[in-house]
Every structure is written in structure tokens, then in C-alpha cells.
Design an enzyme around this catalytic site. Structure first.
Site, PDB file in Angstrom:
ATOM      1  N   ALA A 171      10.567  -2.994   5.957  1.00 47.23           N
ATOM      2  CA  ALA A 171      10.717  -1.769   6.765  1.00 47.23           C
ATOM      3  C   ALA A 171      10.806  -0.545   5.868  1.00 47.23           C
ATOM      4  CB  ALA A 171      11.929  -1.862   7.689  1.00 47.23           C
ATOM      5  N   ALA A 172       9.830  -0.445   4.977  1.00 49.38           N
ATOM      6  CA  ALA A 172       9.896   0.533   3.891  1.00 49.38           C
ATOM      7  C   ALA A 172       8.753   1.544   3.894  1.00 49.38           C
ATOM      8  CB  ALA A 172       9.896  -0.205   2.553  1.00 49.38           C
ATOM      9  N   PRO A 221       9.699  -4.360  -0.461  1.00 46.95           N
ATOM     10  CA  PRO A 221      10.829  -4.036   0.406  1.00 46.95           C
ATOM     11  C   PRO A 221      10.423  -4.032   1.882  1.00 46.95           C
ATOM     12  CG  PRO A 221      10.617  -2.422  -1.370  1.00 46.95           C
ATOM     13  CD  PRO A 221       9.440  -3.323  -1.470  1.00 46.95           C
ATOM     14  N   ASP A 232      -2.515  -1.614  10.406  1.00 46.37           N
ATOM     15  CA  ASP A 232      -2.709  -1.542   8.950  1.00 46.37           C
ATOM     16  C   ASP A 232      -3.318  -2.825   8.376  1.00 46.37           C
ATOM     17  OD1 ASP A 232      -1.720   1.009   8.697  1.00 46.37           O
ATOM     18  OD2 ASP A 232       0.280   0.412   8.001  1.00 46.37           O
ATOM     19  N   LEU A 259       5.625   0.457   3.293  1.00 46.45           N
ATOM     20  CA  LEU A 259       4.702  -0.070   2.281  1.00 46.45           C
ATOM     21  C   LEU A 259       3.781  -1.151   2.858  1.00 46.45           C
ATOM     22  CD1 LEU A 259       7.286  -0.309  -0.650  1.00 46.45           C
ATOM     23  CD2 LEU A 259       5.485   1.408  -0.381  1.00 46.45           C
ATOM     24  N   ALA A 260       3.789  -1.301   4.180  1.00 44.23           N
ATOM     25  CA  ALA A 260       2.925  -2.251   4.902  1.00 44.23           C
ATOM     26  C   ALA A 260       3.106  -3.695   4.444  1.00 44.23           C
ATOM     27  CB  ALA A 260       1.453  -1.833   4.786  1.00 44.23           C
ATOM     28  N   LYS A 267       0.846  -1.209   0.000  1.00 40.76           N
ATOM     29  CA  LYS A 267       0.000   0.000   0.000  1.00 40.76           C
ATOM     30  C   LYS A 267       0.873   1.249   0.000  1.00 40.76           C
ATOM     31  CE  LYS A 267       0.639   1.685   4.359  1.00 40.76           C
ATOM     32  NZ  LYS A 267       1.741   2.530   4.519  1.00 40.76           N
TER      33      LYS A 267
HETATM   34  P1  ATP Z   1       4.273  -0.224   7.773  1.00 41.68           P
HETATM   35  O1  ATP Z   1       4.201   0.542   6.484  1.00 41.68           O
HETATM   36  O2  ATP Z   1       2.996  -0.960   8.125  1.00 41.68           O
HETATM   37  O3  ATP Z   1       4.844   0.539   8.915  1.00 41.68           O
HETATM   38  P2  ATP Z   1       6.726  -1.366   6.884  1.00 41.68           P
HETATM   39  O4  ATP Z   1       6.568  -1.597   5.410  1.00 41.68           O
HETATM   40  O5  ATP Z   1       7.440  -0.110   7.276  1.00 41.68           O
HETATM   41  O6  ATP Z   1       5.310  -1.431   7.545  1.00 41.68           O
HETATM   42  P3  ATP Z   1       7.427  -4.111   7.251  1.00 41.68           P
HETATM   43  O7  ATP Z   1       8.109  -4.435   5.974  1.00 41.68           O
HETATM   44  O8  ATP Z   1       6.037  -4.592   7.396  1.00 41.68           O
HETATM   45  O9  ATP Z   1       7.501  -2.545   7.544  1.00 41.68           O
HETATM   46  O10 ATP Z   1       8.331  -4.740   8.430  1.00 41.68           O
HETATM   47  C1  ATP Z   1       8.786  -4.073   9.552  1.00 41.68           C
HETATM   48  C2  ATP Z   1       9.512  -5.110  10.436  1.00 41.68           C
HETATM   49  O11 ATP Z   1       8.598  -6.147  10.824  1.00 41.68           O
HETATM   50  C3  ATP Z   1      10.679  -5.791   9.732  1.00 41.68           C
HETATM   51  O12 ATP Z   1      11.864  -5.222  10.132  1.00 41.68           O
HETATM   52  C4  ATP Z   1      10.578  -7.267  10.125  1.00 41.68           C
HETATM   53  O13 ATP Z   1      11.562  -7.639  11.040  1.00 41.68           O
HETATM   54  C5  ATP Z   1       9.224  -7.423  10.801  1.00 41.68           C
HETATM   55  N1  ATP Z   1       8.314  -8.357  10.077  1.00 41.68           N
HETATM   56  C6  ATP Z   1       7.475  -9.193  10.656  1.00 41.68           C
HETATM   57  N2  ATP Z   1       6.778  -9.883   9.742  1.00 41.68           N
HETATM   58  C7  ATP Z   1       7.172  -9.477   8.536  1.00 41.68           C
HETATM   59  C8  ATP Z   1       6.783  -9.816   7.211  1.00 41.68           C
HETATM   60  N3  ATP Z   1       5.877 -10.757   6.956  1.00 41.68           N
HETATM   61  N4  ATP Z   1       7.376  -9.137   6.207  1.00 41.68           N
HETATM   62  C9  ATP Z   1       8.280  -8.179   6.466  1.00 41.68           C
HETATM   63  N5  ATP Z   1       8.700  -7.858   7.702  1.00 41.68           N
HETATM   64  C10 ATP Z   1       8.139  -8.473   8.744  1.00 41.68           C
END
Ligand code: ATP
Length: 286
Positions: free
Chosen positions: A96-97, A94, A136, A99-100, A10
Site C-alpha cells: 500500500a505504498a 512495501p 496497473d 509502488l504497484a 514501478k
Molecule cells: P498501486 O500503486 O497500484 O496503487 P500500491 O503499491 O499502493 O498499489 P499494493 O501494495 O499493491 O498497493 O496493495 C494494496 C492492498 O492490496 C494491500 O493493502 C493488500 O491488502 C492488497 N493486496 C492484494 N494482493 C497483494 C499483493 N500481492 N501484494 C501486496 N498487497 C496486496
């Protein structure tokens, strides 16, 4: 039996935080929409009752910390399911990006297990269960485009924005969502106009959508990571009609109606970013 599910990323077209809550979260007001960059999950029933996580990625946990695992555990407990599941996860989004990715994996697991374990739950019921896994997750269960409030779990469906190209670029840094919200100062941060974005989407006005892009979390992430601002400036100089950081970052997205411009952005960004993707808005519900 094996079920294959897709977990799309997203982006936030607009993200505002309206207040800090007593539970440590912020109340948010945002418009989210899905793009066609997706993880792929294979859910295979295990007679042993065990949940086994098999994520093919160095930075993604293979145990109960994985959000897909958490989703399976919540569902299994709630409905007293005896069977188990092996979750094979192929990451494309990617990590921790902003992008949920993890939330979408959790949501896809809920949708997939609903079929595998023949639970017959509606998307709304799955979304409610998803809120126990992450803020999310309910949006990712529903997909499409929505206005989100509360912690992000209260959803109001919105029509899809007009079709366009989305160029995503993630600098090599990772950003922790909790840290970014923790450092947010609502008294000084520049706040976006969420109602203007909602009106622009309803009017299907691409120019107004680009003008209304805004993210209160840029006030935290941009000063912390100057490369995010550099990517934004580069995208604008390449002619992107709209540019914004997604979620807590550090991924930046550019919107354009022109395929050749999307290609130009991709080629230019590949020069200083490893992770660049040209995708389309999905916009519609699952
Ligand atoms: P959001 O946009 O919801 O804040 P995000 O895209 O910033 O999420 P994610 O890629 O969902 O962040 O991952 C954040 C952390 O969660 C990662 O550092 C990882 O260790 C942990 N994690 C747990 N489950 C997953 C998964 N299925 N995919 C990716 N990371 C995951």
C-alpha cells in the site's frame, strides 16, 4: 515443476488525471517506469487443480483477495486449465505504498503461468488479460517505461530514461489508492505537464526529467499526511536532483545521478523512515 519470477516495483515520473469517468475510475495520463526493487514469486504446479497462496507478509492476504491469486484464477478460467498452482510470494516491495506491488505480483504470476501451463501467449495478450485484474497490471506485464492512458491500461512504449539512482522512502502510514482518487478535486489540483516529461525522456535529458516530475495526487495525499512533504523537503535539502511522491503515495522517491548523494540520502532518511531503499531504474521491457 517450479518457476521463479521477479515482480519489480514501478514509479510514476509523471501522473495526471484528466477526467472522472462514469465507471468511478479516472482517466489518467502518466509515464511509468520500473525500478530494481522486486518481489520474488515461486510458482509450483499442483495436480489438484487448486490455487494456493502463500504470502509471507502480515498485511498481504493469502486468499482470493491477493492480486496474484486473482491473476491465476482469471487465467485458469479463461483457458480451462485443470492443473492448479501454489504461489509462494516473498514480498520486498512495501505494501500500500504507491509502488504497484500487488499489480506487479499479478503480472509476474501471468508471465510465470504462461510458461508453467505452456500457454504460448504473447506479452500483449497477457497484458490484455491483466487489465481484468487491475489497471496497473498491463504495464507491469510489459515492464520497462511507458506512457499510460485510459484507466492506466492503454500503453505506449517509451524509451528508458537515462540511468540514475532512485532513493525510495516510505513513511509508516499506508494509503488507499481508491480513497485518494475519491478525494481528488480536478478543478483546484495543480496539474503536471505530461508532454514535457515525455519530451525530456525522449531527449534523454536528466535535468529536464527532474524538472518535469509531477503528480496530481500530491494535492490529496500531502495535506492528509504532512510527513510526506517533510520527506520531500528533506530529500531536496540533501541535494536530490528530483523528488516526487509515487502513485497515490505515500512513498516518495528521489532521483540522483551521483552514487555518493544516493548514499547520503539513504543515511539521512534512515533517521526517520523504516523503509528506505536505494535502487536503479530498470527502464527496459521484460
Ligand atoms: P498501486 O500503486 O497500484 O496503487 P500500491 O503499491 O499502493 O498499489 P499494493 O501494495 O499493491 O498497493 O496493495 C494494496 C492492498 O492490496 C494491500 O493493502 C493488500 O491488502 C492488497 N493486496 C492484494 N494482493 C497483494 C499483493 N500481492 N501484494 C501486496 N498487497 C496486496
Amino acid at each position: 515443476m517450479t518457476i521463479i519470477v521477479k515482480a519489480p516495483a514501478k514509479i510514476n515520473l509523471v501522473l495526471d488525471a484528466t477526467a472522472k469517468r462514469t465507471d468511478g475510475y479516472h482517466d489518467v495520463h502518466m509515464v511509468m517506469t520500473t525500478v530494481d526493487l522486486a518481489d520474488r514469486l515461486e510458482l509450483t504446479e499442483l495436480p489438484s487443480g487448486e490455487i494456493r497462496m502463500n504470502a509471507q507478509h502480515a498485511y498481504v492476504p493469502n486468499d482470493e483477495r491477493n492480486l496474484a491469486y486473482k491473476a491465476a484464477a482469471v487465467l485458469k478460467k479463461k483457458f480451462d486449465i485443470q492443473a492448479g498452482v501454489e504461489i509462494y510470494l516473498e514480498k520486498q516491495i512495501p505494501v500500500a505504498a504507491g509502488l504497484a506491488g500487488g499489480s506487479s505480483d499479478a503480472a509476474a504470476t501471468l508471465r510465470g503461468l504462461n510458461d508453467l501451463w505452456k500457454l504460448g501467449l504473447t506479452l500483449e495478450q497477457l497484458a490484455e488479460i491483466g487489465a481484468e485484474v487491475g489497471s496497473d497490471v498491463p504495464f507491469c506485464v510489459m515492464g520497462g517505461t511507458a506512457i499510460a492512458t485510459g484507466r492506466g491500461e492503454k500503453l505506449e512504449k517509451l524509451m528508458a530514461p537515462p540511468p540514475c539512482w532512485v532513493v525510495l522512502a516510505k513513511p509508516t502510514i499506508g494509503v488507499s489508492t481508491a480513497d485518494v482518487y475519491g478525494a481528488l478535486d480536478l478543478t483546484t489540483a495543480k496539474r503536471p505537464d505530461v508532454e514535457a516529461m515525455i519530451a525530456a525522456v525522449k531527449a534523454q535529458d536528466f535535468t529536464a526529467i527532474c524538472q518535469s516530475l509531477g503528480n496530481v495526487l500530491e494535492s490529496v495525499t500531502l495535506p492528509m499526511h504532512p510527513e510526506v512533504e517533510q520527506i520531500k523537503d528533506f530529500m531536496t535539502s540533501c541535494g536530490a536532483e528530483g523528488v516526487l511522491m509515487s502513485g497515490s503515495g505515500p512513498t516518495v522517491f528521489a532521483l540522483t545521478e551521483h552514487e555518493n548523494r544516493a548514499q547520503r540520502l539513504y543515511n539521512g532518511l534512515r533517521g526517520f523512515c523504516n523503509e528506505v531503499y536505494v535502487v536503479r531504474l530498470l527502464g527496459e521491457n521484460h
